[in-house]
Write a protein that holds these residues in place. Structure first.
Motif: not given
Length: 540
Positions: A15, A146, A150
């Motif tokens: 990340l 995560e 993104i």
């Protein structure tokens, strides 16, 4: 001390790498100022990072001859979930020279970036976790929070224009530039870890010094005072509080740094939008000047046509007056002609009577007859002259009628010109209306720009005011503290600037000035009611 999950550490590292790569790509593209191509290093680094993110936690699929582990499977699934993605899938399959599923996946990522649809495609993919479970492990990045973060960061790439030649690239094998980028990222990661270790060592040294001081004071006053145990416990509690406070300050510093970067990016995008709208304003002003020039020209033509119309009306009035006079003269001539014919008939009757009477009196009346003959000749001459004059008047009248018809035709033309003038007036009114609407739109645009600048100043002041406030960690809050509803992508988290707790948008849509911020900032409903009550109690 509990050990961290290695998969969680991997997700966090991926990340962070994705954040750095996307941020660096957007900043460099905005400063670059033109369309990006395949040789642009930040763009190559971004594709390598995205490939690693998509490979994390990917299941190994057994085939007849070997084990297969590729990201083309989940990307190919996007066509079923997002109908607009069928075209990109067909384009990838039709590309010559791609022999491996990994090469097709790399081509798919490049085409999705050029279409500015990568965030939309991956968003519809991470929502279907039951379908993703066929390709990924439960701890994979695409299956956890995560992955959603993104995908949200990928929306910022829509401001980038890229022109990538997919046909000529060797996408089946790893590139050397990608490896170099990975090495650079690993070096940056190692440098960050070393800096983190240095900070931890300094903190531990400080804690050890504090612990030694506490133990020294404990040994010094152990035999002299009975409440030494309580002091020791209090010192340990203070040590724990300081450690917790340090950890919170570090977290707050990381949040402030990320907020600062996001604000800088938003300000750059806003400045770009302002420049585009200034260009639009210049174009609108030029159009306005052209409309004004057209209005002035049409007004001059209108003045000329009105003057011509007035002259033609005066000529028509004079011709009508002249025609009326000629008609009256013709009537008088006809009356005189009738009187002359009547007088001739009476003279003939009188001649016959005189002839009968003059048979006896021929000598005496011969003179009278000659006189009457002379009078008759004179009357015939007058009659002939009057007939010729009448014919001349008729010819003049015909000419006047022709001139009148010509003037009527010109009058019809003037009427048509008047209609065109009225139409031009209507168009002028419409253009004035469009001009006023554009002026109003420009004013609204200026107001919005001023509001945007004020909001940016508010964000900066709120950022300064929040430097001394301890916020609750985002990961610790899963539900709103007031309505107790779970947070999601649609129900975002918001901090109260007064108490530091986390609430949903519905429970924290209030704004009040605080002692740390003179301008109104976001507060929760509870703090809003409490502050209002305090203000009302302080009033006389």
């Amino acid at each position: 001390m509990a050990t961290k999950d290695p998969t969680a550490v991997e997700r966090a590292n991926l990340l962070n790498m994705a954040k750095l790569s996307i941020k660096g790509l957007i900043e460099s593209a905005l400063s670059f100022g033109r369309t990006l191509d395949s040789d642009y290093p930040p763009l190559q680094q971004f594709f390598v990072v995205m490939e690693h993110c998509l490979k994390h936690g990917l299941k190994v699929r057994k085939s007849f001859l070997s084990y297969n582990k590729t990201i083309w499977g989940p990307l190919e699934l996007v066509e079923k979930l997002y109908p607009e993605a069928e075209e990109i899938g067909a384009s990838v399959r039709d590309l010559p020279g791609l022999k491996t599923p990994l090469g097709r996946a790399r081509a798919w990522l490049r085409l999705a970036l050029m279409q500015k649809k990568m965030a939309d495609y991956l968003r519809c993919l991470i929502i279907q976790r039951d379908l993703l479970s066929e390709f990924y492990e439960y701890h994979a990045l695409m299956m956890e929070e995560e992955g959603a973060v993104i995908v949200g960061l990928l929306v910022g790439l829509n401001v980038i224009d890229a022109n990538l030649c997919v046909k000529g690239e060797d996408l089946d094998s790893q590139l050397a530039i990608a490896k170099n980028n990975i090495i650079k990222l690993q070096e940056e990661n190692h440098q960050l870890r070393s800096e983190n270790k240095l900070i931890l060592m300094k903190t531990q040294q400080h804690l050890e010094v504090t612990k030694v001081d506490v133990e020294t004071e404990l040994q010094t006053y152990k035999h002299s005072r009975q409440g030494l145990d309580e002091m020791y416990n209090e010192a340990r509690r203070q040590l724990r509080d300081e450690s917790q406070l340090r950890q919170d300050v570090e977290n707050e510093l990381a949040v402030q740094v990320s907020m600062k970067h996001e604000i800088e990016l938003a300000m750059k995008l806003l400045e770009k939008d302002i420049h585009e709208k200034q260009d639009t304003l210049i174009g609108l002003r030029q159009q306005l000047e052209e409309v004004k020039a057209i209005n002035i020209e049409m007004y001059q033509k209108l003045q000329g046509s009105e003057d011509g119309l007035k002259e033609k009306n005066e000529i028509i009035a004079r011709l009508e007056e002249k025609t009326n006079k000629i008609t009256a003269a013709m009537r008088q001539l006809e009356q005189r002609l009738q009187q002359a014919e009547k007088a001739q008939m009476e003279a003939e009757d009188e001649d016959e009577k005189y002839l009968q009477e003059c048979l006896s009196k021929s000598d005496s009346l011969q003179k009278q007859i000659s006189q009457k003959e002379k009078q008759l000749v004179q009357l015939e001459t007058d009659l002939k002259i009057e007939k010729e004059w009448r014919q001349t008047l008729q010819e003049d009248l015909q000419k006047e009628k022709d001139a009148l018809s010509h003037l009527r035709n010109e009058t019809q033309q003037i009427i048509s010109l008047k209609k065109e003038f009225l139409n031009l007036q209507d168009e002028n009114q419409q253009l004035k209306k469009i001009y006023h609407e554009q002026e109003q739109a420009l004013q609204e645009l200026g107001n919005k720009l001023s509001e945007s600048k004020l909001k940016i100043e508010d964000i900066k002041e709120a950022n300064k005011a929040l430097q001394g406030l301890v916020w609750l960690k985002d990961k610790e809050a899963t539900h709103c503290k007031l309505c107790e509803k779970e947070f999601s992508l649609s129900k975002r988290k918001h901090h109260c600037r007064n108490c530091g707790e986390i609430f949903c948008n519905a429970c924290s849509d209030n704004e009040l000035p605080l002692p740390s911020s003179p301008k109104p900032v976001r507060v929760c409903d509870s703090c809003h009611a409490l502050l209002i009550q305090r203000c009302s109690s302080n009033l006389p």
